[in-house]
Design a protein around this motif. Structure first.
Motif, PDB file in Angstrom:
ATOM      1  N   ASP A   1     108.054  50.339  20.372  1.00  0.00           N
ATOM      2  CA  ASP A   1     109.076  49.349  20.030  1.00  0.00           C
ATOM      3  C   ASP A   1     108.712  47.972  20.575  1.00  0.00           C
ATOM      4  OD1 ASP A   1     110.558  51.292  18.739  1.00  0.00           O
ATOM      5  OD2 ASP A   1     111.968  51.575  20.388  1.00  0.00           O
ATOM      6  N   ALA A   2     108.243  47.929  21.824  1.00  0.00           N
ATOM      7  CA  ALA A   2     107.865  46.653  22.435  1.00  0.00           C
ATOM      8  C   ALA A   2     106.688  46.023  21.692  1.00  0.00           C
ATOM      9  CB  ALA A   2     107.509  46.853  23.908  1.00  0.00           C
ATOM     10  N   GLU A   3     105.733  46.833  21.275  1.00  0.00           N
ATOM     11  CA  GLU A   3     104.565  46.316  20.559  1.00  0.00           C
ATOM     12  C   GLU A   3     104.937  45.805  19.172  1.00  0.00           C
ATOM     13  OE1 GLU A   3     100.552  45.256  19.902  1.00  0.00           O
ATOM     14  OE2 GLU A   3     101.838  45.462  21.637  1.00  0.00           O
ATOM     15  N   VAL A   4     105.817  46.508  18.472  1.00  0.00           N
ATOM     16  CA  VAL A   4     106.273  46.047  17.161  1.00  0.00           C
ATOM     17  C   VAL A   4     106.999  44.712  17.315  1.00  0.00           C
ATOM     18  CG1 VAL A   4     107.895  46.514  15.274  1.00  0.00           C
ATOM     19  CG2 VAL A   4     106.355  48.312  16.082  1.00  0.00           C
ATOM     20  N   PHE A   5     107.888  44.605  18.300  1.00  0.00           N
ATOM     21  CA  PHE A   5     108.600  43.352  18.542  1.00  0.00           C
ATOM     22  C   PHE A   5     107.621  42.226  18.866  1.00  0.00           C
ATOM     23  CE2 PHE A   5     110.581  40.351  21.498  1.00  0.00           C
ATOM     24  CZ  PHE A   5     111.607  39.874  20.699  1.00  0.00           C
ATOM     25  N   ARG A   6     106.635  42.525  19.713  1.00  0.00           N
ATOM     26  CA  ARG A   6     105.631  41.524  20.102  1.00  0.00           C
ATOM     27  C   ARG A   6     104.822  41.073  18.888  1.00  0.00           C
ATOM     28  NH1 ARG A   6     104.026  43.392  25.201  1.00  0.00           N
ATOM     29  NH2 ARG A   6     103.170  45.209  24.169  1.00  0.00           N
ATOM     30  N   THR A   7     104.438  42.001  18.036  1.00  0.00           N
ATOM     31  CA  THR A   7     103.647  41.659  16.849  1.00  0.00           C
ATOM     32  C   THR A   7     104.454  40.788  15.893  1.00  0.00           C
ATOM     33  OG1 THR A   7     102.394  43.715  17.046  1.00  0.00           O
ATOM     34  CG2 THR A   7     102.350  42.622  14.906  1.00  0.00           C
ATOM     35  N   ILE A   8     105.697  41.169  15.639  1.00  0.00           N
ATOM     36  CA  ILE A   8     106.547  40.378  14.749  1.00  0.00           C
ATOM     37  C   ILE A   8     106.752  38.983  15.322  1.00  0.00           C
ATOM     38  CG2 ILE A   8     108.902  40.157  13.838  1.00  0.00           C
ATOM     39  CD1 ILE A   8     108.887  43.256  13.608  1.00  0.00           C
ATOM     40  N   THR A   9     107.015  38.896  16.612  1.00  0.00           N
ATOM     41  CA  THR A   9     107.221  37.593  17.258  1.00  0.00           C
ATOM     42  C   THR A   9     105.977  36.724  17.151  1.00  0.00           C
ATOM     43  OG1 THR A   9     108.782  38.593  18.802  1.00  0.00           O
ATOM     44  CG2 THR A   9     107.871  36.460  19.421  1.00  0.00           C
ATOM     45  N   MET A  10     104.801  37.318  17.398  1.00  0.00           N
ATOM     46  CA  MET A  10     103.557  36.546  17.303  1.00  0.00           C
ATOM     47  C   MET A  10     103.331  36.073  15.875  1.00  0.00           C
ATOM     48  SD  MET A  10     100.832  38.419  19.836  1.00  0.00           S
ATOM     49  CE  MET A  10     100.766  39.891  18.862  1.00  0.00           C
ATOM     50  N   ASP A  11     103.507  36.959  14.889  1.00  0.00           N
ATOM     51  CA  ASP A  11     103.288  36.593  13.496  1.00  0.00           C
ATOM     52  C   ASP A  11     104.238  35.477  13.057  1.00  0.00           C
ATOM     53  OD1 ASP A  11     101.305  38.470  13.406  1.00  0.00           O
ATOM     54  OD2 ASP A  11     102.417  39.911  12.174  1.00  0.00           O
ATOM     55  N   LEU A  12     105.510  35.592  13.426  1.00  0.00           N
ATOM     56  CA  LEU A  12     106.469  34.552  13.073  1.00  0.00           C
ATOM     57  C   LEU A  12     106.144  33.234  13.760  1.00  0.00           C
ATOM     58  CD1 LEU A  12     109.876  36.452  13.027  1.00  0.00           C
ATOM     59  CD2 LEU A  12     108.656  35.486  11.087  1.00  0.00           C
ATOM     60  N   SER A  13     105.739  33.299  15.023  1.00  0.00           N
ATOM     61  CA  SER A  13     105.393  32.080  15.757  1.00  0.00           C
ATOM     62  C   SER A  13     104.217  31.369  15.101  1.00  0.00           C
ATOM     63  CB  SER A  13     105.058  32.406  17.211  1.00  0.00           C
ATOM     64  OG  SER A  13     106.179  32.935  17.860  1.00  0.00           O
ATOM     65  N   ILE A  14     103.210  32.142  14.717  1.00  0.00           N
ATOM     66  CA  ILE A  14     102.028  31.541  14.074  1.00  0.00           C
ATOM     67  C   ILE A  14     102.425  30.930  12.735  1.00  0.00           C
ATOM     68  CG2 ILE A  14      99.800  32.093  13.009  1.00  0.00           C
ATOM     69  CD1 ILE A  14      99.401  34.100  15.362  1.00  0.00           C
ATOM     70  N   ALA A  15     103.271  31.612  11.965  1.00  0.00           N
ATOM     71  CA  ALA A  15     103.712  31.095  10.672  1.00  0.00           C
ATOM     72  C   ALA A  15     104.518  29.809  10.842  1.00  0.00           C
ATOM     73  CB  ALA A  15     104.522  32.143   9.928  1.00  0.00           C
ATOM     74  N   ILE A  16     105.386  29.779  11.840  1.00  0.00           N
ATOM     75  CA  ILE A  16     106.222  28.595  12.069  1.00  0.00           C
ATOM     76  C   ILE A  16     105.379  27.414  12.560  1.00  0.00           C
ATOM     77  CG2 ILE A  16     108.036  27.648  13.571  1.00  0.00           C
ATOM     78  CD1 ILE A  16     109.358  30.463  13.373  1.00  0.00           C
ATOM     79  N   LEU A  17     104.418  27.692  13.415  1.00  0.00           N
ATOM     80  CA  LEU A  17     103.578  26.627  13.973  1.00  0.00           C
ATOM     81  C   LEU A  17     102.505  26.138  13.013  1.00  0.00           C
ATOM     82  CD1 LEU A  17     103.220  27.996  17.602  1.00  0.00           C
ATOM     83  CD2 LEU A  17     104.678  26.115  16.818  1.00  0.00           C
ATOM     84  N   ALA A  18     102.221  26.911  11.974  1.00  0.00           N
ATOM     85  CA  ALA A  18     101.142  26.541  11.046  1.00  0.00           C
ATOM     86  C   ALA A  18     101.520  25.386  10.145  1.00  0.00           C
ATOM     87  CB  ALA A  18     100.772  27.750  10.203  1.00  0.00           C
TER      88      ALA A  18
END
Length: 136
Positions: free
Chosen positions: A119-136
């Motif tokens: 669960d923690a890894e899925v949350f971390r992956t989603i957060t990282m992917d969204l952060s990269i998309a928002i910052l791009a």
């Protein structure tokens, strides 16, 4: 035999709770604390009757979480390996091949699964992917 398979079930219910669903939010929060680590003082849920995580530890003492101990034990590294953005680009689970050295006879590959870590890894992956998309 040269191959052994075993499963060790750990975790629920925590001491003081009668069932995994007994005060499940409190149990979930405490298990999350055990996996991620905590700075003392830490006050567990009132139902918990096990040993205090911070027993005998001074205020400010940081207790490593299970996940960090697994990373250290099995030499699992993320990118970047240190700093405020530690493991932000690539988590230690990616390309991980945890093993235990068995001396001259070789190595033993270790496989583990934990729903809380998943669960923690899925949350971390989603957060990282969204952060990269928002910052791009």
């Amino acid at each position: 035999s040269q191959v052994s398979r075993s499963m060790l079930m750990l975790g629920t219910p925590l001491q003081g709770f009668s069932h995994p669903r007994d005060h499940w939010k409190e149990q979930l929060t405490m298990r999350g604390t055990m996996f991620s680590g905590v700075a003392c003082p830490y006050e567990p849920p009132p139902q918990y009757t096990g040993r205090s995580l911070c027993e005998g530890k001074p205020d400010g003492h940081v207790i490593k979480g299970l996940e960090e101990m697994l990373f250290e034990r099995f030499r699992m590294m993320g990118v970047p390996p240190e700093g405020p953005y530690k493991n932000f680009i690539r988590t230690p689970y990616m390309d991980a091949t945890p093993y235990e050295k068995l001396g001259e006879d070789g190595d033993m590959t270790v496989e583990f699964y934990c729903e809380t870590l998943w669960d923690a890894e899925v949350f971390r992956t989603i957060t990282m992917d969204l952060s990269i998309a928002i910052l791009a």
